[in-house]
Design an enzyme around this catalytic site. Structure first.
Site, mmCIF file in Angstrom:
data_model
loop_
_atom_site.group_PDB
_atom_site.id
_atom_site.type_symbol
_atom_site.label_atom_id
_atom_site.label_comp_id
_atom_site.label_asym_id
_atom_site.label_seq_id
_atom_site.Cartn_x
_atom_site.Cartn_y
_atom_site.Cartn_z
ATOM 1 N N GLU A 57 0.827 -1.211 0.000
ATOM 2 C CA GLU A 57 0.000 0.000 0.000
ATOM 3 C C GLU A 57 0.859 1.258 0.000
ATOM 4 O OE1 GLU A 57 -3.072 0.516 -0.503
ATOM 5 O OE2 GLU A 57 -3.752 -1.558 -0.521
ATOM 6 N N LEU A 100 11.894 4.690 -6.217
ATOM 7 C CA LEU A 100 10.458 4.889 -5.976
ATOM 8 C C LEU A 100 10.144 6.342 -5.597
ATOM 9 C CD1 LEU A 100 9.433 1.657 -3.994
ATOM 10 C CD2 LEU A 100 8.670 2.323 -6.269
ATOM 11 N N TYR A 140 -6.099 6.459 5.113
ATOM 12 C CA TYR A 140 -6.224 5.525 3.992
ATOM 13 C C TYR A 140 -5.468 4.216 4.273
ATOM 14 C CZ TYR A 140 -5.186 3.057 -0.205
ATOM 15 O OH TYR A 140 -5.029 2.033 -1.087
ATOM 16 N N ASP A 158 -9.070 6.504 -1.912
ATOM 17 C CA ASP A 158 -7.942 7.033 -2.692
ATOM 18 C C ASP A 158 -8.513 7.677 -3.954
ATOM 19 O OD1 ASP A 158 -8.687 4.907 -4.267
ATOM 20 O OD2 ASP A 158 -6.697 3.990 -4.374
ATOM 21 N N CYS A 235 -25.530 3.842 -12.041
ATOM 22 C CA CYS A 235 -24.560 4.945 -12.099
ATOM 23 C C CYS A 235 -25.196 6.200 -12.681
ATOM 24 C CB CYS A 235 -23.354 4.538 -12.936
ATOM 25 S SG CYS A 235 -22.153 5.873 -13.083
HETATM 26 FE FE1 SF4 Z 1 -17.638 4.569 -13.812
HETATM 27 FE FE2 SF4 Z 1 -19.078 4.074 -16.014
HETATM 28 FE FE3 SF4 Z 1 -19.082 2.380 -13.959
HETATM 29 FE FE4 SF4 Z 1 -20.292 4.718 -13.748
HETATM 30 S S1 SF4 Z 1 -20.832 3.050 -15.141
HETATM 31 S S2 SF4 Z 1 -18.965 3.776 -12.209
HETATM 32 S S3 SF4 Z 1 -18.921 6.026 -14.923
HETATM 33 S S4 SF4 Z 1 -17.325 2.885 -15.291
#
Ligand code: SF4
Length: 380
Positions: A57, A100, A140, A158, A235
Site C-alpha cells: 500500500e 520509488l 487511507y 484514494d 450509475c
Molecule cells: Fe464509472 Fe461508467 Fe461504472 Fe459509472 S458506469 S462507475 S462512470 S465505469
C-alpha cells in the site's frame, strides 16, 4: 425546487447514502462478484499478511502497479517481516526503495516497524486506531490494512475510489474539497459496512479492493469502460452521460523548470559523491556534487558553478543531461566530467571517494542514479 434530472448532484447536496435510488445491498453484491471474477492476480493479494499488505500500500502511493511489483517482491525477499525491517541499516532500506521516490515513506516504514517492535511486541496491531498511531500511517493506509488483513469494516478513499463514488452518485464537485471529501468517506464507510453484513469471507478487504480495482481498470479517468462496469445500472454519471466530466478536479499547477549542474570527478578509479544531510528532501541519499543553476533555460556556466562548490577543476566536458518531473517541477540535471586541478582538494563536507563497484551499493535519487548507471556502463 426539485433538482433537474439532467444535472449532476451539486457539491454538498444532501443525497441519501444510496445510488440511483437503490440501497447499497445489490451494488455491493455486484461489486464483490465482479472482483471475484476480475481481480488482477497481484502478488500481495496471495496472503493476508498485514506486513506484506502495508508495504504494498505504501509503495503504491504515487507509483503504478507494474512498477511496484518487482520492488515489492525484492523488498519482501530482503526484509520479509516487521522484525527484519526494524533492525535493518537505514542505508539498506533506502537502497531497497531507490527509484520509488518520496523517500520519507521508506524512513517512516522503518520507524513504524520499530514502533511495532517496541510497543506491540512485534505483533502487527489489528485495530484501526492503533494503526493510525504508527509513523507514516494515515487514514487511507490504516483502512487498507485493517480491512484487507483483518476484515474490519474500515473504509478507504484514494483517487480511484473518489472517482468511482463521484460518478456513481453524480457528484460534480472537487472530491478533495473538504465538504465532498467528508461525504465520500461516509459513503465509502456505508458501503464497506453494508458488505460486512453479508457475512462473505474477507468481505471488507474485498469490497475496498473492488472499489480501487474498478477505478484503476474500468472507471478510469479518461474513457471509462461503462459497458463492462458492474455499477452501470445504478450509475448517475453514466445515465446522464457525464462520466467524462466527473469528478471536477482543480486545474493542475503550472510546471516550474529547475536546472542543476552536477560534476563527476574521478581519481584513481574512484568517484567523488556526497551524502545528503538528515534534513530536507532525499535525506541520507547519495548524490553527485551539484548546484541549482536557476529555473531558466539559459546555458549553464559550469566553471563558475563548480567554483562555488569549492571545486577547482580542469578538462570539464558535458557528460549527460537527465530530464524528469517531480510533482509540478520539470527538472534538468546537467552532469559534467572533469578532473581536479593539481593540489586542489574537494570540499569534505559529506563527500567521499567511492570506487565504481561500490557506487552501485549506495542509494541515489533517480536522476543521479542514471548518472551512476552511465558511468558503470562507460567508466572511462
Ligand atoms: Fe464509472 Fe461508467 Fe461504472 Fe459509472 S458506469 S462507475 S462512470 S465505469
Amino acid at each position: 425546487m426539485p433538482r433537474s434530472k439532467s444535472k449532476p448532484a451539486a457539491r454538498g447536496s444532501r443525497a441519501r447514502l444510496s445510488a440511483g435510488g437503490s440501497t447499497y445491498g445489490s451494488l455491493v453484491g455486484r461489486l464483490l462478484d465482479w472482483f471475484d471474477a476480475s481481480a488482477r492476480p497481484l502478488p500481495w493479494r496471495a496472503a493476508k499478511d498485514p506486513y506484506a499488505i502495508w508495504i504494498s500500500e505504501v509503495m503504491l502511493q504515487q507509483t503504478q502497479v507494474k512498477t511496484v511489483i518487482p520492488y515489492w517482491q525484492h523488498w519482501m525477499r530482503q526484509l520479509p517481516d516487521v522484525r527484519a525491517l526494524a533492525g535493518a541499516p537505514t542505508a539498506r532500506v533506502l537502497k531497497l526503495w531507490e527509484g520509488l521516490g518520496y523517500y520519507t515513506r521508506a524512513r517512516n516504514l522503518q520507524k513504524a516497524a520499530q514502533a511495532i517492535m517496541e510497543q506491540h511486541g512485534g505483533v502487527f496491531p489489528a485495530e484501526f486506531s492503533a494503526l493510525l498511531e504508527l509513523p507514516g500511517i494515515g487514514r487511507y493506509t490504516a483502512g487498507a490494512i485493517a480491512s484487507i488483513a483483518f476484515n474490519q469494516p474500515a473504509p478507504v478513499l484514494d483517487g480511484n475510489v473518489m472517482r468511482v463514488l463521484c460518478r456513481l452518485h453524480g457528484f460534480a464537485g472537487n472530491p478533495r474539497g473538504s465538504d465532498l471529501n467528508r461525504r465520500l468517506w461516509a459513503l465509502a464507510g456505508e458501503m464497506v459496512g453494508t458488505a460486512a453484513k453479508t457475512g462473505r469471507s474477507n468481505v471488507c478487504g474485498n469490497l475496498n479492493q473492488a472499489l480501487m480495482e474498478l477505478g484503476a481498470t474500468v472507471c478510469t479517468p479518461r474513457e471509462p469502460r461503462c459497458a463492462a462496469c458492474p455499477l452501470r445500472k445504478r450509475c448517475r454519471a453514466e445515465k446522464l452521460k457525464l462520466a467524462g466530466r466527473i469528478p471536477a478536479l482543480p486545474p493542475r499547477k503550472a510546471s516550474v523548470p529547475r536546472t542543476f549542474a552536477a560534476i563527476v570527478l574521478e581519481r584513481d578509479g574512484s568517484f567523488l559523491v556526497r551524502q545528503r544531510r538528515e534534513e530536507g528532501v532525499n535525506q541520507l541519499l547519495w548524490e553527485w556534487p551539484n548546484f541549482e543553476t536557476g529555473s531558466g533555460q539559459a546555458p549553464v556556466a559550469p566553471q563558475a558553478v563548480f567554483e562555488r562548490l569549492g571545486l577547482r577543476v580542469k578538462n570539464l566536458s558535458p557528460f549527460l543531461t537527465i530530464r524528469h518531473s517531480i510533482m509540478h517541477y520539470r527538472m534538468e540535471l546537467r552532469a559534467y566530467r572533469a578532473t581536479l586541478r593539481r593540489g586542489a582538494s574537494p570540499p569534505n563536507v559529506g563527500c567521499q571517494w567511492i570506487s565504481a563497484g561500490r557506487l552501485a551499493e549506495l542509494a541515489f535519487p533517480s536522476a543521479h542514479r542514471r548518472v551512476v548507471q552511465a558511468i558503470v556502463a562507460k567508466p572511462g
